[in-house]
Design an enzyme around this catalytic site. Structure first.
Site, short mmCIF file in Angstrom:
data_model
loop_
_atom_site.label_atom_id
_atom_site.label_comp_id
_atom_site.label_asym_id
_atom_site.label_seq_id
_atom_site.Cartn_x
_atom_site.Cartn_y
_atom_site.Cartn_z
N ASN A 117 -5.45 -1.05 -10.06
CA ASN A 117 -5.53 -1.84 -8.88
C ASN A 117 -5.15 -0.81 -7.64
OD1 ASN A 117 -5.45 -2.87 -6.50
ND2 ASN A 117 -4.03 -4.72 -7.03
N LYS A 125 -5.35 -0.75 -4.85
CA LYS A 125 -4.93 -1.07 -3.56
C LYS A 125 -5.46 -0.35 -2.35
CE LYS A 125 -0.76 -2.85 -5.72
NZ LYS A 125 0.62 -3.27 -5.67
N HIS A 153 -4.30 -11.67 -5.24
CA HIS A 153 -3.22 -10.88 -5.20
C HIS A 153 -2.20 -11.25 -4.34
CE1 HIS A 153 -0.83 -7.27 -5.28
NE2 HIS A 153 -1.20 -7.06 -6.75
N GLU A 198 -0.22 -9.64 -2.31
CA GLU A 198 0.01 -8.80 -1.16
C GLU A 198 -1.28 -9.62 -0.33
OE1 GLU A 198 -0.99 -5.20 -2.78
OE2 GLU A 198 1.19 -4.83 -3.58
N GLU A 213 1.97 -11.32 -12.14
CA GLU A 213 2.62 -10.22 -11.27
C GLU A 213 3.92 -10.77 -10.56
OE1 GLU A 213 -0.54 -6.81 -10.73
OE2 GLU A 213 -0.43 -8.20 -8.91
N GLY A 238 5.73 -2.59 -7.29
CA GLY A 238 6.02 -1.54 -6.58
C GLY A 238 7.34 -1.26 -6.21
N SER A 266 4.85 -2.78 -11.77
CA SER A 266 5.65 -1.38 -12.10
C SER A 266 5.45 -1.11 -13.84
CB SER A 266 7.20 -1.61 -12.00
OG SER A 266 7.48 -1.78 -10.62
N GLY A 279 -0.47 -0.91 -10.59
CA GLY A 279 -0.80 -0.38 -9.13
C GLY A 279 -0.34 1.05 -9.17
N GLY A 280 0.76 1.31 -8.99
CA GLY A 280 1.26 2.99 -8.49
C GLY A 280 0.80 3.73 -9.86
#
Ligand code: 13P
Length: 256
Positions: free
Chosen positions: A9, A11, A96, A98, A168, A174, A214, A235-236
């Protein structure tokens, strides 16, 4: 054993130029030859078409990060399911945390979006997860049950089998903090039992449940090694070709 799905993802990162660079790196890292693992990248809307074109000679699939539940019309700034299909998407992330936190996404809109995605033959990746306060209060199991029950409302077992769930925990997104393998397994087993109650054991067994929060090369093996963890929503670590490819390689090894 369910087949792993390793999903990135992105983002709000990577316009077309950065996307091309990241995908080039992924190809160089040979992630496309992950025969035993399904691989998905979810770029922002503006990078979807070029990502589909770029990946046409690979097994890597492309998904969006959101859609609107209406077909078309006066919804400034929104993108419909048919537009995503036309752009070449196979998946779409829905609900999600967010989007729930910053853009007013609710259990009801998530349900409408899941239905719209399925009607367009897009695989919805349905997100759920608790805040740290909810976990500390001991509410996390009930909370994800409510989220998942609402997201699947009105779906047949056959439709449910065409979905993916992503757990999640918000406190692990994050933050560098990760659910322990035991915490992940415990929650994934709970989600599986919620799905079995909504449908039946076979259906629950057939739905992939991803872990997100993470996930990275250093912790992927123990997380993916849990019985009910069927992949990752990353993500990251998906923004660097080598780390994303490394997670794919770990999943590939665990599949052998
Ligand atoms: P991070 O991997 O950056 O924690 O993000 C997880 C996530 O939100 C994926 O959807």
């Amino acid at each position: 054993m369910r087949r792993f799905l390793i999903a990135g993802n992105w983002k709000m990162n990577c316009g077309p130029a950065d996307a091309a660079e990241l995908l080039e790196g992924l190809k160089e890292n040979k992630a496309e030859v992950a025969d035993e693992v399904d691989v998905l990248v979810c770029p922002p809307f503006v990078s979807l078409s070029m990502s589909v074109n770029y990946l046409h000679d690979t097994d890597i699939q492309v998904g969006a990060q959101n859609l609107h539940f209406e077909d078309n019309g006066a919804y400034t700034g929104e993108v419909s399911a048919s537009m995503l299909v036309e752009a070449g998407c196979a998946y779409v992330i829905i609900g999600h945390s967010e989007r729930r936190e910053y853009f007013g996404e609710t259990d009801e809109t998530v349900n409408k979006k899941v239905k719209k995605a399925l009607s367009a033959d897009l695989v919805p990746v349905i997100c759920c997860g608790e805040t740290l306060d909810q976990r500390k209060a001991g509410d996390h199991f009930d909370l994800v049950k409510t989220q998942i029950t609402a997201a699947f409302a009105g779906l047949s077992a056959d439709e449910a089998l065409d979905t993916v769930v992503a757990y999640e925990p918000i406190w692990a997104i994050g933050t560098g903090e990760t659910a322990s393998p035991e915490q992940a397994q415990e929650m994934h087993a709970h989600l599986r039992s919620v799905l079995a109650d909504l449908y039946d054991e076979d259906t629950a067994e057939g739905i992939r449940i991803l872990y997100g929060g993470s996930m990275k090369p250093g912790n992927a093996e123990e997380l993916l090694g849990q019985k009910d963890v069927d992949g990752g929503l990353i993500g990251g670590a998906s923004l660097k070709a080598d780390s994303f490819a490394e997670v794919i390689t770990i999943a590939e090894k665990l599949s052998a």
